[in-house]
Design an enzyme around this catalytic site. Structure first.
Site: not given
Length: 543
Positions: A304, A479-481
Site C-alpha cells: 500500500d 487507500f491503494h492496497p
C-alpha cells in the site's frame, strides 16, 4: 425412533456461464466485456447497494462516502507498530462501482517500468507495451486520440474544473527546486509536476459503474444482484463450479458453467479464497475450515502507499480553510457548483501532483505528491481555522509487506489487515528524505510571499531519527492496497488460481508489485485484459 428429515438444499440463483464476485472497478469491466456476446449468460454480484446515493456523484462527496457503511466496508487495520501502534481506517467501496464510487478520481497509470518489471519477473504478457492498448481502448480522453490516449471509450478522463493560486505557487516552487512541469503523467514516465486528470464527466464523478455497467445493464444476458455477500467458492473435483452466497439472512447458491471470477478487491478476494479452503492450511484449520489447496501466499504480499501529510500555514492567499469556514462561504461554494459544476465541490481530494526522485541515482521517480489547498488534523476531520496547504507525499514502491487474513469462517467478520508500514529500513530512510524534500520546496522563492510555516510534522523534527519518528506519527494510508493474490504466487499470468480449474482473480490482488501511482486505472486495465483472456480461453476450449 424418528427418521431424520433430509436437509433442504439452499435455493439457487440459477446457472450462468460466468459468475463475477464484486461489482467494483474490475467487476464492472468484466460484466461489460463478457456480456457483449449475447450467448454468454453473466451474473454480477455485489454485497453493497446500488449507487443511487447523491454523494457518490458529487466529487466532494467522498467525504460523506468514506466511513459511511452505506458505501464503505469501514474496515480498520490492526495496530501498526511502524505508526506508533495506531489503527488506520481502511476504506473499501461497498456499492456498485466499488472503490471507484468513493475514491479520489485520479486517473494514473503508473510507470512503464512497473509493468516491464512484472513481465521480467515472470508475468508474461504484462509489459508496458502489452498493457498500453488496454488503457487506450477503454479511455475517453478530453484531448482526443493520440499515441498514448483513447477517445470514445468508457472511462471519461477530464481536467479538473478549478484552480488555486497557492497550488500554482507550489508548482513554481517545485520547478525552482528542479521538478519541471509536465503536460501528461500517463505516457509511461510520470516525472514532473502538473494538475491531476480525473475520472469525471462535466463536473460529476464518473465511476466504473457509470462507465461500464449502466450503459449495458439492460442486456438480457446480464443479471446484476446487489445485497449479496459471497461466502465461498464451490469446488468439486478440483474445479470451481459456483458460489455459496448469503442474502437476507439465508444461504443461496449459484452455478457457473464456465468460470468463477473473483473481483472483490485486494481485501475481499483473498478472504473469499480463504473461506473456500484456498490459503495457508494451518491458518484455515485453526478457523475450522477444511483446506482444499495449501496456498500460503493468499493474503500475503500486501502493499500500500503510505502518505505523509506535511502541512504548512500560509498568509496572503486564499485556501479552502477560509472559503469553507463560514455559512456564507459554504453557500457560495454550493451555488458555484449548482450553476457551473466548478469550484471546491467539483474537486478531487488532491489537485496538484509531483513525481520526484528521493535519490538522483534512481532511474524513475519513487515519490508522489498530492498537494491540496487545505489542511486538517486527520482525514474526515474539521479544517484548520487558518489558511494552509498540505503537501502529502508517498513512497511509490515500498519494500514493506503486509498481510490480510480472515478471522472467522463467517463472511460478516472483518478481516485482520496488517500492512506493516515502515517495517523496511529502506522505507524509513525514504520517508525521512521525503520530508526533507518537502521542506526544500517550501523554502523556494515562489512560495516566499505566502510565508509558509510548517505545522505538521513541525520543525522540531530535524534529525534522521526524529524524521523517522515523524513519519510514524503523521503517516496514513492513501487507500491503494494490492498484491494479495499476486501473479506468480497465487495466480498465473492468465490470472488463473493455482490448482483450481475454472477460477480466476481479476482485480488489484493480482499485482505482483504496486504501480507507481494511484491504482484505479491499472485495476480497470487488468480487468480489460483479464476479460479478453477469459474469452480467448473459452474459444480455445471449444476447438
Amino acid at each position: 425412533m424418528t427418521t431424520p428429515r433430509p436437509s433442504t438444499p439452499p435455493p439457487s440463483l440459477g446457472e450462468f456461464d460466468y459468475v463475477i464476485a464484486g461489482a467494483g472497478s474490475a467487476g464492472c469491466v468484466l460484466a461489460n466485456r463478457l456480456s457483449a456476446d449475447p450467448r454468454n449468460r453473466v451474473l454480477l454480484l455485489e454485497a453493497g447497494a446500488r449507487d443511487n446515493y447523491v454523494w457518490i456523484k458529487v466529487p466532494v462527496g467522498y467525504l460523506y462516502c468514506i466511513g459511511n457503511p452505506r458505501t464503505d466496508w469501514c474496515w480498520q487495520t490492526e495496530p501498526e507498530p511502524g505508526l506508533q501502534g495506531r489503527r488506520l481506517r481502511y476504506p473499501r467501496g461497498r456499492v456498485l462501482g466499488g472503490s471507484s464510487s468513493i475514491n479520489g478520481m485520479i486517473y494514473m497509470r503508473g510507470q512503464a517500468a512497473d509493468y516491464d518489471g512484472w513481465a521480467q519477473s515472470g508475468a508474461r504478457g504484462w509489459s508496458w507495451d502489452e498493457v498500453l492498448p488496454y488503457f487506450i481502448r477503454a479511455e475517453d480522453h478530453h484531448a482526443g486520440p493520440s499515441p498514448f490516449h483513447g477517445a470514445g471509450g468508457e472511462i471519461r478522463v477530464e481536467q479538473q474544473r478549478l484552480r488555486w493560486d497557492i497550488l500554482d505557487a507550489f508548482q513554481r516552487a517545485a520547478a525552482e527546486f528542479g521538478v519541471a512541469p509536465t503536460a501528461d503523467f500517463n505516457r509511461g514516465t510520470n516525472a514532473g509536476s502538473g494538475l491531476f486528470e480525473v475520472t469525471q464527466r462535466r463536473g460529476w464523478r464518473w465511476s466504473a459503474a457509470d462507465a461500464f455497467l449502466k450503459p449495458v445493464r439492460e442486456r438480457p444476458n446480464l443479471r446484476i444482484e446487489t445485497g449479496v455477500t459471497v461466502d465461498r467458492v464451490l469446488v468439486e473435483q478440483g474445479r470451481a463450479t459456483g458460489l455459496v452466497l448469503r442474502r437476507g439472512g439465508g444461504q443461496w447458491t449459484v452455478r457457473a458453467r464456465g468460470e468463477v471470477l473473483l473481483a472483490a478487491g485486494a481485501i475481499g478476494s483473498p478472504a473469499i479464497l480463504e473461506r473456500s479452503g484456498i490459503g495457508a492450511a494451518a491458518h484455515l484449520a485453526e478457523l475450522g475450515i477444511a483446506p482444499v489447496v495449501d496456498l500460503p501466499a493468499v493474503g500475503a504480499n500486501l502493499q500500500d502507499h503510505l502518505q505523509l501529510r506535511c502541512a504548512y500555514r500560509v498568509e496572503n492567499v486564499a485556501t479552502l480553510n477560509q472559503r469553507a469556514a463560514s455559512l456564507l462561504g459554504k453557500g457560495l461554494i454550493g451555488l458555484e457548483y449548482l450553476l457551473r459544476r466548478t469550484g471546491p465541490m467539483a474537486m478531487a481530494p488532491s489537485q496538484l501532483g509531483l513525481f520526484v526522485r528521493s535519490d538522483p541515482a534512481l532511474a524513475t521517480p519513487d515519490l508522489q505528491y498530492h498537494v491540496q489547498p487545505l489542511s486538517l488534523e486527520a482525514f474526515g476531520g474539521a479544517l484548520d481555522p487558518f489558511p494552509a496547504f498540505t503537501a502529502s507525499v508517498c513512497q511509490l514502491r515500498p519494500d514493506s509487506r503486509g498481510t490480510t487474513r480472515i478471522t472467522s469462517a463467517d463472511p460478516a467478520a472483518p478481516p485482520a489487515i496488517q500492512p506493516n508500514y515502515l517495517s523496511a529500513e529502506s522505507d524509513l530512510r525514504r520517508a525521512a528524505e521525503a520530508i526533507r524534500i518537502t521542506r526544500a520546496i517550501a523554502v523556494q522563492p515562489a512560495l516566499a510571499p505566502y510565508r509558509p510555516e510548517e505545522i505538521r510534522p513541525g520543525p522540531a523534527f530535524a534529525s534522521e531519527d526524529e524524521l523517522r519518528a515523524a513519519a510514524g506519527q503523521i503517516g496514513t494510508t492513501i487507500f491503494h492496497p494490492v498484491g494479495t493474490a499476486a501473479m506468480g504466487r497465487v495466480v498465473d499470468e492468465r490470472l488463473r488460481v493455482k490448482d483450481i480449474a475454472g477460477l480466476r482473480v481479476v482485480d488489484a490482488s493480482v499485482m505482483p508489485t504496486i504501480t507507481s501511482g494511484n491504482t484505479a486505472a491499472p485495476v480497470m486495465m487488468i480487468a480489460e485484459k483479464g476479460a479478453e483472456m477469459v474469452l480467448a480461453d473459452a474459444r480455445e476450449s471449444l476447438c
